[in-house]
Design a protein around this motif. Sequence first.
Motif, PDB file in Angstrom:
ATOM      1  N   ASN A 124       0.839  -1.194   0.000  1.00 42.26           N
ATOM      2  CA  ASN A 124       0.000   0.000   0.000  1.00 42.26           C
ATOM      3  C   ASN A 124       0.882   1.254   0.000  1.00 42.26           C
ATOM      4  O   ASN A 124       0.979   1.954   1.001  1.00 42.26           O
ATOM      5  CB  ASN A 124      -0.928  -0.002   1.215  1.00 42.26           C
ATOM      6  CG  ASN A 124      -1.929   1.134   1.169  1.00 42.26           C
ATOM      7  OD1 ASN A 124      -2.235   1.669   0.106  1.00 42.26           O
ATOM      8  ND2 ASN A 124      -2.425   1.517   2.328  1.00 42.26           N
ATOM      9  N   PRO A 125       1.549   1.553  -1.141  1.00 46.00           N
ATOM     10  CA  PRO A 125       2.419   2.728  -1.171  1.00 46.00           C
ATOM     11  C   PRO A 125       1.616   4.025  -1.155  1.00 46.00           C
ATOM     12  O   PRO A 125       0.623   4.168  -1.860  1.00 46.00           O
ATOM     13  CB  PRO A 125       3.202   2.566  -2.479  1.00 46.00           C
ATOM     14  CG  PRO A 125       2.363   1.688  -3.323  1.00 46.00           C
ATOM     15  CD  PRO A 125       1.548   0.823  -2.392  1.00 46.00           C
ATOM     16  N   LEU A 126       2.059   4.946  -0.313  1.00 43.62           N
ATOM     17  CA  LEU A 126       1.417   6.249  -0.167  1.00 43.62           C
ATOM     18  C   LEU A 126       2.476   7.337  -0.313  1.00 43.62           C
ATOM     19  O   LEU A 126       3.644   7.115  -0.003  1.00 43.62           O
ATOM     20  CB  LEU A 126       0.749   6.379   1.199  1.00 43.62           C
ATOM     21  CG  LEU A 126      -0.312   5.355   1.555  1.00 43.62           C
ATOM     22  CD1 LEU A 126      -0.655   5.436   3.032  1.00 43.62           C
ATOM     23  CD2 LEU A 126      -1.543   5.549   0.708  1.00 43.62           C
ATOM     24  N   THR A 127       2.055   8.514  -0.755  1.00 48.22           N
ATOM     25  CA  THR A 127       2.970   9.639  -0.886  1.00 48.22           C
ATOM     26  C   THR A 127       2.368  10.846  -0.181  1.00 48.22           C
ATOM     27  O   THR A 127       1.171  11.096  -0.278  1.00 48.22           O
ATOM     28  CB  THR A 127       3.224   9.976  -2.367  1.00 48.22           C
ATOM     29  OG1 THR A 127       3.663   8.801  -3.053  1.00 48.22           O
ATOM     30  CG2 THR A 127       4.288  11.054  -2.508  1.00 48.22           C
ATOM     31  N   LEU A 128       3.210  11.565   0.539  1.00 46.29           N
ATOM     32  CA  LEU A 128       2.808  12.784   1.230  1.00 46.29           C
ATOM     33  C   LEU A 128       3.277  13.981   0.402  1.00 46.29           C
ATOM     34  O   LEU A 128       4.457  14.113   0.090  1.00 46.29           O
ATOM     35  CB  LEU A 128       3.439  12.848   2.622  1.00 46.29           C
ATOM     36  CG  LEU A 128       3.285  14.161   3.387  1.00 46.29           C
ATOM     37  CD1 LEU A 128       1.828  14.448   3.704  1.00 46.29           C
ATOM     38  CD2 LEU A 128       4.134  14.141   4.649  1.00 46.29           C
ATOM     39  N   TYR A 129       2.319  14.844   0.030  1.00 38.12           N
ATOM     40  CA  TYR A 129       2.604  16.093  -0.672  1.00 38.12           C
ATOM     41  C   TYR A 129       2.189  17.247   0.224  1.00 38.12           C
ATOM     42  O   TYR A 129       1.177  17.154   0.924  1.00 38.12           O
ATOM     43  CB  TYR A 129       1.823  16.175  -1.983  1.00 38.12           C
ATOM     44  CG  TYR A 129       2.257  15.172  -3.019  1.00 38.12           C
ATOM     45  CD1 TYR A 129       3.323  15.450  -3.871  1.00 38.12           C
ATOM     46  CD2 TYR A 129       1.609  13.953  -3.152  1.00 38.12           C
ATOM     47  CE1 TYR A 129       3.727  14.531  -4.833  1.00 38.12           C
ATOM     48  CE2 TYR A 129       2.012  13.036  -4.098  1.00 38.12           C
ATOM     49  CZ  TYR A 129       3.062  13.333  -4.938  1.00 38.12           C
ATOM     50  OH  TYR A 129       3.465  12.415  -5.885  1.00 38.12           O
ATOM     51  N   THR A 130       2.959  18.324   0.187  1.00 36.76           N
ATOM     52  CA  THR A 130       2.634  19.489   1.007  1.00 36.76           C
ATOM     53  C   THR A 130       2.675  20.769   0.177  1.00 36.76           C
ATOM     54  O   THR A 130       3.359  20.852  -0.846  1.00 36.76           O
ATOM     55  CB  THR A 130       3.603  19.654   2.194  1.00 36.76           C
ATOM     56  OG1 THR A 130       4.926  19.822   1.689  1.00 36.76           O
ATOM     57  CG2 THR A 130       3.531  18.469   3.130  1.00 36.76           C
TER      58      THR A 130
END
Length: 159
Positions: A124-130
Amino acid sequence: MTTPHQALARIIDTCQPGTLVVCGKVAGQVGDHWCHHHSESAMTTLDTDAPNDAFPLSETQDLALVTDTLEHLSHEQGEILLGQLRNYGTHQIAVVVADSPQWAFTDFIGLGFRRQAELGDETNPLTLYTYNIDSYNHKRAWNNPDNWANPEMWGKAWW
């Protein structure tokens, strides 16, 4: 490996928001925890099925957290959500999104976001963008009167 809860908790702790808007299960949990321990904070929750119905917001928010939402919206509706948060709603935004063909790195970069971290695991790959309005548009050395053809005319004549 950092979990989405930990990453968002770190962001909210750094930001110290007085007003917060959340959309999604994990975002709601982190926001609830923050508001429980900081009674002076106010939180607005957006419906994950129709988050754009809440706009315009009653006031500019300090921070927005979005999780478990973009994957269930059309790409157009997701762009509208992020655009409204960015342009009208908040000073800072943190978005956790699952890897999908619908949302690519370039989509977030085009909206002014930065990729902060890879979260989750192999299944379950997730990416955090800000996004942060204060650091989005950096100062340019050339944009001052010293680097113009006629510095004595800076701010005097418009042609």
